[in-house]
Write an enzyme that holds these catalytic residues in place. Sequence first.
Site, PDB file in Angstrom:
ATOM      1  N   GLY A   1     114.768  24.409  18.405  1.00 34.10           N
ATOM      2  CA  GLY A   1     115.404  23.330  17.652  1.00 34.10           C
ATOM      3  C   GLY A   1     115.148  23.393  16.153  1.00 34.10           C
ATOM      4  O   GLY A   1     115.902  22.810  15.376  1.00 34.10           O
TER       5      GLY A   1
ATOM      6  N   CYS B   1     113.613  14.587  29.206  1.00 34.53           N
ATOM      7  CA  CYS B   1     113.642  13.408  30.091  1.00 34.53           C
ATOM      8  C   CYS B   1     114.756  13.492  31.124  1.00 34.53           C
ATOM      9  O   CYS B   1     115.159  12.483  31.694  1.00 34.53           O
ATOM     10  CB  CYS B   1     113.751  12.134  29.269  1.00 34.53           C
ATOM     11  SG  CYS B   1     112.228  11.761  28.387  1.00 34.53           S
TER      12      CYS B   1
ATOM     13  N   ASN C   1     106.724  23.361  26.966  1.00 31.88           N
ATOM     14  CA  ASN C   1     108.048  23.324  26.333  1.00 31.88           C
ATOM     15  C   ASN C   1     108.690  24.722  26.312  1.00 31.88           C
ATOM     16  O   ASN C   1     109.514  25.023  25.465  1.00 31.88           O
ATOM     17  CB  ASN C   1     107.945  22.762  24.909  1.00 31.88           C
ATOM     18  CG  ASN C   1     109.322  22.474  24.303  1.00 31.88           C
ATOM     19  OD1 ASN C   1     110.238  22.023  24.997  1.00 31.88           O
ATOM     20  ND2 ASN C   1     109.468  22.736  23.005  1.00 31.88           N
TER      21      ASN C   1
ATOM     22  N   ARG D   1     111.835   7.535  29.889  1.00 28.53           N
ATOM     23  CA  ARG D   1     110.728   7.840  30.773  1.00 28.53           C
ATOM     24  C   ARG D   1     109.770   6.659  30.650  1.00 28.53           C
ATOM     25  O   ARG D   1     109.027   6.552  29.683  1.00 28.53           O
ATOM     26  CB  ARG D   1     110.087   9.127  30.251  1.00 28.53           C
ATOM     27  CG  ARG D   1     109.179   9.869  31.179  1.00 28.53           C
ATOM     28  CD  ARG D   1     108.646  11.093  30.452  1.00 28.53           C
ATOM     29  NE  ARG D   1     109.445  12.281  30.683  1.00 28.53           N
ATOM     30  CZ  ARG D   1     109.260  13.121  31.702  1.00 28.53           C
ATOM     31  NH1 ARG D   1     108.288  12.917  32.572  1.00 28.53           N
ATOM     32  NH2 ARG D   1     110.031  14.173  31.827  1.00 28.53           N
TER      33      ARG D   1
ATOM     34  N   LYS E   1     118.094  15.376  31.089  1.00 25.69           N
ATOM     35  CA  LYS E   1     119.530  15.594  30.889  1.00 25.69           C
ATOM     36  C   LYS E   1     120.016  16.840  31.630  1.00 25.69           C
ATOM     37  O   LYS E   1     120.995  16.786  32.361  1.00 25.69           O
ATOM     38  CB  LYS E   1     119.871  15.723  29.390  1.00 25.69           C
ATOM     39  CG  LYS E   1     119.757  14.406  28.628  1.00 25.69           C
ATOM     40  CD  LYS E   1     120.173  14.531  27.178  1.00 25.69           C
ATOM     41  CE  LYS E   1     119.335  15.515  26.392  1.00 25.69           C
ATOM     42  NZ  LYS E   1     117.891  15.244  26.372  1.00 25.69           N
ATOM     43  N   THR E   2     119.329  17.982  31.425  1.00 21.76           N
ATOM     44  CA  THR E   2     119.768  19.221  32.072  1.00 21.76           C
ATOM     45  C   THR E   2     119.786  19.035  33.593  1.00 21.76           C
ATOM     46  O   THR E   2     120.718  19.449  34.277  1.00 21.76           O
ATOM     47  CB  THR E   2     118.835  20.393  31.696  1.00 21.76           C
ATOM     48  OG1 THR E   2     118.775  20.474  30.277  1.00 21.76           O
ATOM     49  CG2 THR E   2     119.332  21.701  32.263  1.00 21.76           C
TER      50      THR E   2
ATOM     51  N   ASP F   1     123.194  18.562  26.678  1.00 18.12           N
ATOM     52  CA  ASP F   1     122.328  18.119  25.580  1.00 18.12           C
ATOM     53  C   ASP F   1     123.058  17.343  24.481  1.00 18.12           C
ATOM     54  O   ASP F   1     122.490  16.426  23.922  1.00 18.12           O
ATOM     55  CB  ASP F   1     121.629  19.339  24.959  1.00 18.12           C
ATOM     56  CG  ASP F   1     120.408  18.972  24.130  1.00 18.12           C
ATOM     57  OD1 ASP F   1     119.601  18.137  24.584  1.00 18.12           O
ATOM     58  OD2 ASP F   1     120.251  19.509  23.016  1.00 18.12           O
TER      59      ASP F   1
ATOM     60  N   GLY G   1     118.595  15.369  42.623  1.00 15.28           N
ATOM     61  CA  GLY G   1     119.875  15.230  43.322  1.00 15.28           C
ATOM     62  C   GLY G   1     120.136  13.793  43.779  1.00 15.28           C
ATOM     63  O   GLY G   1     121.277  13.321  43.798  1.00 15.28           O
TER      64      GLY G   1
ATOM     65  N   HIS H   1     123.042  12.618  21.529  1.00 17.37           N
ATOM     66  CA  HIS H   1     122.115  13.441  22.316  1.00 17.37           C
ATOM     67  C   HIS H   1     122.373  13.150  23.798  1.00 17.37           C
ATOM     68  O   HIS H   1     121.560  12.507  24.470  1.00 17.37           O
ATOM     69  CB  HIS H   1     120.675  13.074  21.910  1.00 17.37           C
ATOM     70  CG  HIS H   1     119.634  14.034  22.410  1.00 17.37           C
ATOM     71  ND1 HIS H   1     118.297  13.696  22.512  1.00 17.37           N
ATOM     72  CD2 HIS H   1     119.704  15.320  22.812  1.00 17.37           C
ATOM     73  CE1 HIS H   1     117.606  14.727  22.963  1.00 17.37           C
ATOM     74  NE2 HIS H   1     118.428  15.727  23.156  1.00 17.37           N
TER      75      HIS H   1
ATOM     76  N   SER I   1     114.358  13.872  24.657  1.00 16.83           N
ATOM     77  CA  SER I   1     114.018  15.262  24.944  1.00 16.83           C
ATOM     78  C   SER I   1     113.096  15.371  26.161  1.00 16.83           C
ATOM     79  O   SER I   1     112.129  14.611  26.280  1.00 16.83           O
ATOM     80  CB  SER I   1     113.331  15.880  23.724  1.00 16.83           C
ATOM     81  OG  SER I   1     114.187  15.764  22.617  1.00 16.83           O
TER      82      SER I   1
ATOM     83  N   TYR J   1     111.114  28.770  16.146  1.00 20.50           N
ATOM     84  CA  TYR J   1     111.285  28.119  17.439  1.00 20.50           C
ATOM     85  C   TYR J   1     112.554  27.289  17.566  1.00 20.50           C
ATOM     86  O   TYR J   1     112.805  26.383  16.756  1.00 20.50           O
ATOM     87  CB  TYR J   1     110.095  27.199  17.777  1.00 20.50           C
ATOM     88  CG  TYR J   1     110.271  26.641  19.164  1.00 20.50           C
ATOM     89  CD1 TYR J   1     109.919  27.408  20.268  1.00 20.50           C
ATOM     90  CD2 TYR J   1     110.892  25.416  19.374  1.00 20.50           C
ATOM     91  CE1 TYR J   1     110.172  26.952  21.552  1.00 20.50           C
ATOM     92  CE2 TYR J   1     111.144  24.953  20.661  1.00 20.50           C
ATOM     93  CZ  TYR J   1     110.769  25.731  21.746  1.00 20.50           C
ATOM     94  OH  TYR J   1     111.025  25.280  23.009  1.00 20.50           O
TER      95      TYR J   1
ATOM     96  N   ARG K   1     111.252  27.572  27.386  1.00 21.25           N
ATOM     97  CA  ARG K   1     112.684  27.324  27.567  1.00 21.25           C
ATOM     98  C   ARG K   1     113.426  28.574  28.005  1.00 21.25           C
ATOM     99  O   ARG K   1     112.954  29.706  27.820  1.00 21.25           O
ATOM    100  CB  ARG K   1     113.290  26.841  26.249  1.00 21.25           C
ATOM    101  CG  ARG K   1     112.656  25.569  25.709  1.00 21.25           C
ATOM    102  CD  ARG K   1     113.613  24.433  25.639  1.00 21.25           C
ATOM    103  NE  ARG K   1     112.962  23.163  25.381  1.00 21.25           N
ATOM    104  CZ  ARG K   1     113.590  21.995  25.479  1.00 21.25           C
ATOM    105  NH1 ARG K   1     114.856  21.946  25.826  1.00 21.25           N
ATOM    106  NH2 ARG K   1     112.946  20.868  25.258  1.00 21.25           N
TER     107      ARG K   1
ATOM    108  N   LYS L   1     120.371  20.985  16.997  1.00 22.61           N
ATOM    109  CA  LYS L   1     119.970  19.640  16.569  1.00 22.61           C
ATOM    110  C   LYS L   1     120.312  19.405  15.097  1.00 22.61           C
ATOM    111  O   LYS L   1     120.733  18.317  14.705  1.00 22.61           O
ATOM    112  CB  LYS L   1     118.474  19.404  16.829  1.00 22.61           C
ATOM    113  CG  LYS L   1     118.110  19.432  18.319  1.00 22.61           C
ATOM    114  CD  LYS L   1     118.901  18.408  19.053  1.00 22.61           C
ATOM    115  CE  LYS L   1     118.961  18.508  20.555  1.00 22.61           C
ATOM    116  NZ  LYS L   1     117.810  18.571  21.373  1.00 22.61           N
TER     117      LYS L   1
ATOM    118  N   ARG M   1     109.854  21.450  18.357  1.00 15.86           N
ATOM    119  CA  ARG M   1     110.364  20.848  17.128  1.00 15.86           C
ATOM    120  C   ARG M   1     109.216  20.162  16.398  1.00 15.86           C
ATOM    121  O   ARG M   1     108.271  19.680  17.013  1.00 15.86           O
ATOM    122  CB  ARG M   1     111.447  19.811  17.452  1.00 15.86           C
ATOM    123  CG  ARG M   1     112.797  20.417  17.814  1.00 15.86           C
ATOM    124  CD  ARG M   1     113.832  19.325  18.071  1.00 15.86           C
ATOM    125  NE  ARG M   1     113.490  18.537  19.228  1.00 15.86           N
ATOM    126  CZ  ARG M   1     112.946  17.332  19.187  1.00 15.86           C
ATOM    127  NH1 ARG M   1     112.718  16.729  18.032  1.00 15.86           N
ATOM    128  NH2 ARG M   1     112.642  16.688  20.288  1.00 15.86           N
TER     129      ARG M   1
END
Length: 593
Positions: free
Chosen positions: A199, A250, A375, A408, A252-253, A277, A502, A226, A248, A197, A377, A206, A69
Amino acid sequence: MTNNKYVNEWVAEMAELTQPDKIVWITGSDEQTDALRAEACATGELEKLNEEKLPNCYLHRTAVNDVARVEGRTFICTKEKHDAGPTNNWMGLEEAKEKLTPLYKGAMKGRTMYVIPYSMGVVGSDFSKIGIELTDSIYVVLNMLIMTRAGQYVLDALGDNPDFIKGLHAKADIDEEKRYICHFPEYNYIASVNSGYGGNVLLGKKCFALRIASYLGRKEGWMAEHMLILGVEYPDGETKYVAAAFPSACGKTNLAMLIPPEFLAKKGYKVWCVGDDIAWIRVGKDGRLYAVNPENGFFGVAPGTNEKSNPNALHTTMRDTIFTNVVHNLDDNTVWWEGLDNNPPVNAIDWRGNKWDYKTYDKTRKLETSGAHPNSRFTALAQNCPCISSEFNSTTGVPLSAIIFGGRRAKTAPLVYQSKNWQHGTFVGSIMASETTAAAAGALGVVRRDPMAMLPFCGYNMGEYFAHWLSMGLKAENAPKIFHVNWFRTNAEGEFIWPGFGDNLRVLLWILARCEGKVDAVECEIGYLPKPEDIDTEGLDISMDVMKELLSVDKASWIEDLDSIKAFYAKIGDTMPKELLDELATLEANLKA
Ligand code: GTP
Ligand code: SPV
Ligand code: MN
């Protein structure tokens, strides 16, 4: 195709401007999608991967100058500058028209314009909204078919309604000097040009589901955030849901798909992914907040994804996936990225499209020497995820027990703490900070304020966004409790202290126990901290001293942070809600007492 005159007139107008050779309406049929894949393979836009090992998977490489992005070239275009606010780039309507029109003029000559009708959210649900993206990129079409619910049935659902979000994307020359990602919230319109690309061009994500939707949410009384959404299933079968906002790249997934540590799995704990996301959140009749994931797939960070860190993500990408900017293993026509395993391919092409020798990889010069872009994906279907929640297609959303903010931070933020109430929790979200990542172009590892992980995604004035948060808490009598986490504390050697992944379930269980009033906490300057012994460390090689350190407030670094918070609030200026300024004064007094 449709008889909707608003759609037809707009498509005709945009075609006149961009002058495509051909217009193709995306139906979502297998025949059409297969033909598009074949065409993209014929032109080299996609490469078909090993059908046995990675069925229906493809590789794409973007231009070298177009890998993330571009926040500096992302604009909120409104009549008044005030409405974009001090944290967004603003462009006036006239200027936007002057800049964009020449870039779009004839941009699709010799190309095809694809019309993609798509829904963010389950078609027909009260939560959902429809968009139409026009693009000259097959890559965009195929990604949108994964990331959204797209095709003829969306047009059918729209009927003759004018209520849809328009998006115009043209690749043009992929010229970064002429790249613009412009949002017109007052006109339900998004314009993206000179990028190919993620986003920047998958306009449902987004651009619509966060920037335009956050604006609509304020107007209509809901929230677009987000955030990941996950369910924790307890051994007795009950499932509790949380949403978490991390900036981003950091985590989430990774959190959304976590696999419980063995001792918890044995007891019967499970984690279900609703989204990784974006969350759209509304107040339910019972005063709780309900969340849906408006997306249909995951556009996830590839590097670092492996059988140990995130096996669920890895399995999700084993079929029907588009990989972008990863390493191509020519020996077996598969893909690879840093952190997948310890067997980098010998006969390999890197994300730039060059022959790549893994022996030249140098951790300290990742961007220059890595085979996969940091980055890079995968675009994968949510329905292929082994831990996808049974509520994924819910039209009413899942009730949230907790909202979690996180960043982070090598220092300062403890592993977890709880806010005192909704207002204080909003404050905690508003002062979030995080080190920048490769998800956006620009410097890496620089700590910046990223309120609610929405700095690059809030489509309006940040002070008014904070006020909206406060008002949602007043509307929701049974609002979730708000927490803050940090998986990224490091020691003197720069290594992460907390095992993460985990094992983050251990922290989630404390959070949920707090929501139920089942565990005590220690009140401190910044909120409530766990007693170190209340985070279950069974099976972990971590001492009580380290736990104490992870759960301590380093007053000196918090006091140091105050200046940066004050400067950030000052930048927001006169829209800053008084309640949050009061919270800041209280924090300062607590720290200096
Ligand atoms: P976007 O898709 O950009 O919004 O990112 P995201 O928040 O979904 O980030 P993701 O889960 O893809 O994580 C990005 C990076 O963080 C990866 O390199 C992960 O390996 C790393 N990461 C995720 N969770 C943890 C964790 O618990 N501990 C540590 N140390 N690293 C983590
Ligand atoms: C992010 O940067 O937060 C992403 C990837 O989720 S992108 O779709 O490129 O915005
Ligand atoms: Mn994101």
